[in-house]
Design a protein around this motif. Structure first.
Motif, PDB file in Angstrom:
ATOM      1  N   SER A  22      12.082   8.725  -9.821  1.00 38.45           N
ATOM      2  CA  SER A  22      12.475   8.064 -11.060  1.00 38.45           C
ATOM      3  C   SER A  22      13.893   7.498 -10.996  1.00 38.45           C
ATOM      4  O   SER A  22      14.228   6.540 -11.686  1.00 38.45           O
ATOM      5  CB  SER A  22      12.358   9.030 -12.242  1.00 38.45           C
ATOM      6  N   ALA A  23      14.753   8.096 -10.163  1.00 40.74           N
ATOM      7  CA  ALA A  23      16.132   7.618 -10.040  1.00 40.74           C
ATOM      8  C   ALA A  23      16.218   6.341  -9.215  1.00 40.74           C
ATOM      9  O   ALA A  23      17.266   5.703  -9.159  1.00 40.74           O
ATOM     10  CB  ALA A  23      17.013   8.694  -9.421  1.00 40.74           C
ATOM     11  N   GLY A  24      15.110   5.986  -8.574  1.00 42.58           N
ATOM     12  CA  GLY A  24      15.090   4.738  -7.830  1.00 42.58           C
ATOM     13  C   GLY A  24      15.772   4.783  -6.490  1.00 42.58           C
ATOM     14  O   GLY A  24      16.075   3.739  -5.904  1.00 42.58           O
ATOM     15  N   THR A  25      16.028   5.978  -5.945  1.00 42.87           N
ATOM     16  CA  THR A  25      16.714   6.058  -4.657  1.00 42.87           C
ATOM     17  C   THR A  25      15.818   5.644  -3.498  1.00 42.87           C
ATOM     18  O   THR A  25      16.294   5.465  -2.385  1.00 42.87           O
ATOM     19  CB  THR A  25      17.231   7.484  -4.414  1.00 42.87           C
ATOM     20  N   GLY A  26      14.525   5.484  -3.766  1.00 38.72           N
ATOM     21  CA  GLY A  26      13.614   5.052  -2.706  1.00 38.72           C
ATOM     22  C   GLY A  26      13.369   3.559  -2.690  1.00 38.72           C
ATOM     23  O   GLY A  26      12.456   3.095  -2.000  1.00 38.72           O
ATOM     24  N   GLY A  27      14.164   2.789  -3.436  1.00 39.54           N
ATOM     25  CA  GLY A  27      13.938   1.351  -3.543  1.00 39.54           C
ATOM     26  C   GLY A  27      13.971   0.622  -2.207  1.00 39.54           C
ATOM     27  O   GLY A  27      14.759   0.957  -1.318  1.00 39.54           O
ATOM     28  N   ILE A  28      13.105  -0.381  -2.081  1.00 41.60           N
ATOM     29  CA  ILE A  28      13.013  -1.172  -0.850  1.00 41.60           C
ATOM     30  C   ILE A  28      12.989  -2.644  -1.235  1.00 41.60           C
ATOM     31  O   ILE A  28      12.227  -3.053  -2.118  1.00 41.60           O
ATOM     32  CB  ILE A  28      11.737  -0.839  -0.053  1.00 41.60           C
ATOM     33  N   THR A  29      13.802  -3.446  -0.572  1.00 45.79           N
ATOM     34  CA  THR A  29      13.830  -4.891  -0.810  1.00 45.79           C
ATOM     35  C   THR A  29      13.248  -5.612   0.389  1.00 45.79           C
ATOM     36  O   THR A  29      13.629  -5.337   1.535  1.00 45.79           O
ATOM     37  CB  THR A  29      15.269  -5.361  -1.092  1.00 45.79           C
ATOM     38  N   TYR A  30      12.316  -6.526   0.127  1.00 48.61           N
ATOM     39  CA  TYR A  30      11.526  -7.180   1.170  1.00 48.61           C
ATOM     40  C   TYR A  30      11.769  -8.686   1.208  1.00 48.61           C
ATOM     41  O   TYR A  30      12.243  -9.299   0.246  1.00 48.61           O
ATOM     42  CB  TYR A  30      10.039  -6.975   0.908  1.00 48.61           C
ATOM     43  N   GLU A  31      11.347  -9.270   2.328  1.00 50.78           N
ATOM     44  CA  GLU A  31      11.305 -10.722   2.503  1.00 50.78           C
ATOM     45  C   GLU A  31       9.954 -11.077   3.128  1.00 50.78           C
ATOM     46  O   GLU A  31       9.532 -10.431   4.082  1.00 50.78           O
ATOM     47  CB  GLU A  31      12.432 -11.192   3.411  1.00 50.78           C
ATOM     48  N   VAL A  32       9.300 -12.082   2.573  1.00 53.52           N
ATOM     49  CA  VAL A  32       8.068 -12.607   3.148  1.00 53.52           C
ATOM     50  C   VAL A  32       8.308 -14.067   3.509  1.00 53.52           C
ATOM     51  O   VAL A  32       8.801 -14.845   2.674  1.00 53.52           O
ATOM     52  CB  VAL A  32       6.878 -12.491   2.175  1.00 53.52           C
ATOM     53  N   ASP A  74       0.827  -1.196   0.000  1.00 50.75           N
ATOM     54  CA  ASP A  74       0.000   0.000   0.000  1.00 50.75           C
ATOM     55  C   ASP A  74       0.866   1.252   0.000  1.00 50.75           C
ATOM     56  O   ASP A  74       1.993   1.251   0.508  1.00 50.75           O
ATOM     57  CB  ASP A  74      -0.918   0.012   1.225  1.00 50.75           C
ATOM     58  N   GLY A  75       0.338   2.332  -0.586  1.00 51.51           N
ATOM     59  CA  GLY A  75       1.018   3.622  -0.559  1.00 51.51           C
ATOM     60  C   GLY A  75       2.210   3.730  -1.478  1.00 51.51           C
ATOM     61  O   GLY A  75       3.078   4.582  -1.270  1.00 51.51           O
ATOM     62  N   GLN A  76       2.282   2.885  -2.519  1.00 48.94           N
ATOM     63  CA  GLN A  76       3.435   2.908  -3.425  1.00 48.94           C
ATOM     64  C   GLN A  76       2.973   2.878  -4.886  1.00 48.94           C
ATOM     65  O   GLN A  76       3.525   2.148  -5.714  1.00 48.94           O
ATOM     66  CB  GLN A  76       4.371   1.742  -3.125  1.00 48.94           C
ATOM     67  N   ALA A  77       1.983   3.672  -5.188  1.00 48.41           N
ATOM     68  CA  ALA A  77       1.357   3.641  -6.514  1.00 48.41           C
ATOM     69  C   ALA A  77       2.292   4.061  -7.633  1.00 48.41           C
ATOM     70  O   ALA A  77       2.041   3.745  -8.800  1.00 48.41           O
ATOM     71  CB  ALA A  77       0.119   4.534  -6.512  1.00 48.41           C
ATOM     72  N   LYS A  78       3.393   4.774  -7.332  1.00 46.73           N
ATOM     73  CA  LYS A  78       4.318   5.234  -8.360  1.00 46.73           C
ATOM     74  C   LYS A  78       5.528   4.316  -8.511  1.00 46.73           C
ATOM     75  O   LYS A  78       6.535   4.699  -9.078  1.00 46.73           O
ATOM     76  CB  LYS A  78       4.778   6.656  -8.058  1.00 46.73           C
ATOM     77  N   ARG A  92      10.808 -18.604   1.982  1.00 42.91           N
ATOM     78  CA  ARG A  92      10.945 -17.149   1.974  1.00 42.91           C
ATOM     79  C   ARG A  92      10.892 -16.631   0.541  1.00 42.91           C
ATOM     80  O   ARG A  92      11.526 -17.186  -0.351  1.00 42.91           O
ATOM     81  CB  ARG A  92      12.266 -16.710   2.624  1.00 42.91           C
ATOM     82  N   LEU A  93      10.134 -15.562   0.360  1.00 42.32           N
ATOM     83  CA  LEU A  93      10.011 -14.914  -0.936  1.00 42.32           C
ATOM     84  C   LEU A  93      10.628 -13.527  -0.855  1.00 42.32           C
ATOM     85  O   LEU A  93      10.254 -12.727   0.007  1.00 42.32           O
ATOM     86  CB  LEU A  93       8.538 -14.797  -1.342  1.00 42.32           C
ATOM     87  N   TYR A  94      11.581 -13.254  -1.749  1.00 42.96           N
ATOM     88  CA  TYR A  94      12.229 -11.938  -1.811  1.00 42.96           C
ATOM     89  C   TYR A  94      11.715 -11.177  -3.029  1.00 42.96           C
ATOM     90  O   TYR A  94      11.414 -11.762  -4.061  1.00 42.96           O
ATOM     91  CB  TYR A  94      13.753 -12.098  -1.894  1.00 42.96           C
ATOM     92  N   PHE A  95      11.637  -9.865  -2.896  1.00 48.78           N
ATOM     93  CA  PHE A  95      11.236  -8.995  -3.999  1.00 48.78           C
ATOM     94  C   PHE A  95      11.533  -7.564  -3.592  1.00 48.78           C
ATOM     95  O   PHE A  95      11.873  -7.283  -2.434  1.00 48.78           O
ATOM     96  CB  PHE A  95       9.737  -9.148  -4.331  1.00 48.78           C
ATOM     97  N   SER A  96      11.418  -6.652  -4.537  1.00 50.38           N
ATOM     98  CA  SER A  96      11.667  -5.234  -4.259  1.00 50.38           C
ATOM     99  C   SER A  96      10.534  -4.371  -4.774  1.00 50.38           C
ATOM    100  O   SER A  96       9.792  -4.751  -5.696  1.00 50.38           O
ATOM    101  CB  SER A  96      12.979  -4.769  -4.913  1.00 50.38           C
ATOM    102  N   SER A  97      10.413  -3.200  -4.160  1.00 54.61           N
ATOM    103  CA  SER A  97       9.625  -2.108  -4.722  1.00 54.61           C
ATOM    104  C   SER A  97      10.652  -1.147  -5.290  1.00 54.61           C
ATOM    105  O   SER A  97      11.439  -0.557  -4.549  1.00 54.61           O
ATOM    106  CB  SER A  97       8.778  -1.429  -3.645  1.00 54.61           C
ATOM    107  N   GLN A  98      10.672  -1.014  -6.617  1.00 55.76           N
ATOM    108  CA  GLN A  98      11.790  -0.324  -7.248  1.00 55.76           C
ATOM    109  C   GLN A  98      11.947   1.124  -6.813  1.00 55.76           C
ATOM    110  O   GLN A  98      13.062   1.605  -6.618  1.00 55.76           O
ATOM    111  CB  GLN A  98      11.663  -0.387  -8.771  1.00 55.76           C
ATOM    112  N   ARG A  99      10.859   1.830  -6.632  1.00 54.91           N
ATOM    113  CA  ARG A  99      10.920   3.249  -6.255  1.00 54.91           C
ATOM    114  C   ARG A  99      10.296   3.532  -4.902  1.00 54.91           C
ATOM    115  O   ARG A  99      10.244   4.678  -4.460  1.00 54.91           O
ATOM    116  CB  ARG A  99      10.259   4.095  -7.353  1.00 54.91           C
ATOM    117  N   GLY A 100       9.789   2.506  -4.249  1.00 52.84           N
ATOM    118  CA  GLY A 100       9.280   2.634  -2.898  1.00 52.84           C
ATOM    119  C   GLY A 100       8.161   3.650  -2.750  1.00 52.84           C
ATOM    120  O   GLY A 100       7.394   3.917  -3.674  1.00 52.84           O
ATOM    121  N   THR A 101       8.077   4.223  -1.562  1.00 54.65           N
ATOM    122  CA  THR A 101       7.017   5.194  -1.277  1.00 54.65           C
ATOM    123  C   THR A 101       7.283   6.541  -1.925  1.00 54.65           C
ATOM    124  O   THR A 101       6.360   7.322  -2.137  1.00 54.65           O
ATOM    125  CB  THR A 101       6.866   5.391   0.235  1.00 54.65           C
ATOM    126  N   SER A 102       8.540   6.834  -2.268  1.00 55.94           N
ATOM    127  CA  SER A 102       8.884   8.137  -2.840  1.00 55.94           C
ATOM    128  C   SER A 102       8.475   8.245  -4.301  1.00 55.94           C
ATOM    129  O   SER A 102       8.145   9.332  -4.787  1.00 55.94           O
ATOM    130  CB  SER A 102      10.385   8.405  -2.711  1.00 55.94           C
TER     131      SER A 102
END
Length: 381
Positions: A365-375, A334-338, A352-362
């Motif tokens: 476009s440069a991708g500095t907000g990227g977040i990598t997750y584990e479920v 949620d909260g990462q529509a961009k 375990r499943l790994y994945f990223s949100s490339q631009r995160g909540t920010s």
């Protein structure tokens, strides 16, 4: 990596592929009408503290953020395609960086208890490294999504220097999927009129030379392969996707996943999940919209026969497609529509499943907000 560990890993991987082969092959023939249904894991719950909505019994955490230190290394911007590799009692998650000029790829090494031991770069000085694929000999193929892009073969363990593989073609690469049964590598191309390719190495396990073919139409769902005359064209010469007039074209080729007899690949412009059946020599869409899955992108699978497809945009979900034709969300951010979800990959034990949100909540476009997750949870094996 110790030889004993390597042999055990390869044997386990080949066993999983053999088990899943019949499931995938049957699915290619039977998944004619995938539709929204109930997830085998149940409905998604309320978002957790990290904005992840998960089914009951599943938990999530953030393992890395772009621009911040993880395991002694600054995690790269715009995390994209990824894969996991066994490493003794632990494992490694590899992730690409889809930014210009400095892209490359990095790796995180996890201990047996899931804690992070260290992180390190495995590829530098390349550009817009989007997706890729793991090989049966435990290397990571990092693909440049740029005009005349290359495939780089990298070492997830950080011991050997990365090597370009120009014989695999110079085009806007997206993903790669190895087919150990027929000893070829499938490749997708992220162009509005992109093609689907097959690379046959001269020697299996050595990608330095070989033949590049392009998928061509042969009437209806039937297809055939024809060689690309010039896989590495000069800048002003005819590009690979335009060299064979009979080539099939797919709008925005993305993720690619093979399992003993069938190669699934996605096309975001088509909004479809396609299936290439090696034995039948056919290609048809097994998902053509009409469900909860939108913006089809990176794809992975499990020996159970389940596919997991990440969304580029949409409502930021990872959806499961089951062998009996049900598509349903298994995770939502949620909260990462961009942003977009990238790099789904399972740990070697499948828990375990790994994945990223490339631009995160920010949404930068440069991708500095990227977040990598584990479920972590009771994923079907």
């Amino acid at each position: 990596m110790h030889r004993r560990t390597f042999l055990r890993t390869v044997s386990a991987g080949l066993g999983a592929v053999a088990f899943s082969g019949a499931v995938w092959h049957d699915a290619a023939a039977s998944l004619a009408a995938v539709s929204a249904g109930e997830s085998p894991y149940g409905p998604l719950g309320a978002p957790d503290a990290n904005g992840m909505a998960l089914p009951a019994g599943f938990t999530g955490r953030i393992v890395a953020r772009s621009g911040r230190s993880v395991g002694g290394t600054i995690w790269h911007p715009a995390p994209d395609g990824g894969a996991c590799f066994a490493d003794g009692t632990g494992w490694i998650y590899v992730s690409n960086s889809e930014v210009p000029l400095i892209g490359g790829a990095s790796a995180i090494r996890f201990r047996a208890d899931g804690s992070i031991e260290r992180a390190y770069r495995i590829l530098s000085g390349t550009t817009l490294n989007c997706a890729g694929g793991a090989t049966p000999w435990n290397t990571w193929l990092s693909c440049e999504e740029v005009f005349r892009g290359r495939v780089y073969e990298t070492d997830p363990y950080g011991l050997r220097a990365a090597q370009p593989r120009p014989a695999m073609g110079r085009f806007k690469h997206e993903a790669a999927a190895c087919d150990p049964d027929h000893r070829v590598v499938y490749l997708t191309e992220d162009e509005t009129d992109g093609c689907f390719y097959r690379f046959t190495p001269t020697t299996w396990g050595d990608l330095s030379s070989g033949r590049l073919d392009v998928l061509c139409g042969a009437g209806g769902d039937a297809v055939e392969w024809r060689p690309v005359p010039d896989p590495g064209p000069a800048v002003l010469e005819t590009q690979t996707r335009h060299q064979v007039s009979a080539a099939r074209h797919f709008s925005g080729g993305e993720g690619c996943h093979y399992a003993n007899g069938v190669c699934y690949f996605t096309a975001k412009g088509d909004r479809k999940v396609w299936a290439y059946d090696v034995a039948r020599q056919t290609v048809k869409a097994v998902y053509d919209g009409g469900g909860t899955l939108d913006g089809v992108d990176n794809i992975t699978g499990r020996p159970s026969g389940d596919l997991y497809v990440a969304e580029d945009g949409g409502n930021m979900e990872i959806n499961i497609i089951t062998p009996d034709g049900v598509v349903a969300p298994v995770m939502r951010l949620d909260g990462q529509a961009k942003s977009e979800i990238t790099g789904p990959a399972f740990s070697p034990d499948g828990t375990r499943l790994y994945f990223s949100s490339q631009r995160g909540t920010s949404g930068e476009s440069a991708g500095t907000g990227g977040i990598t997750y584990e479920v972590t949870g009771p994923f079907r094996r």
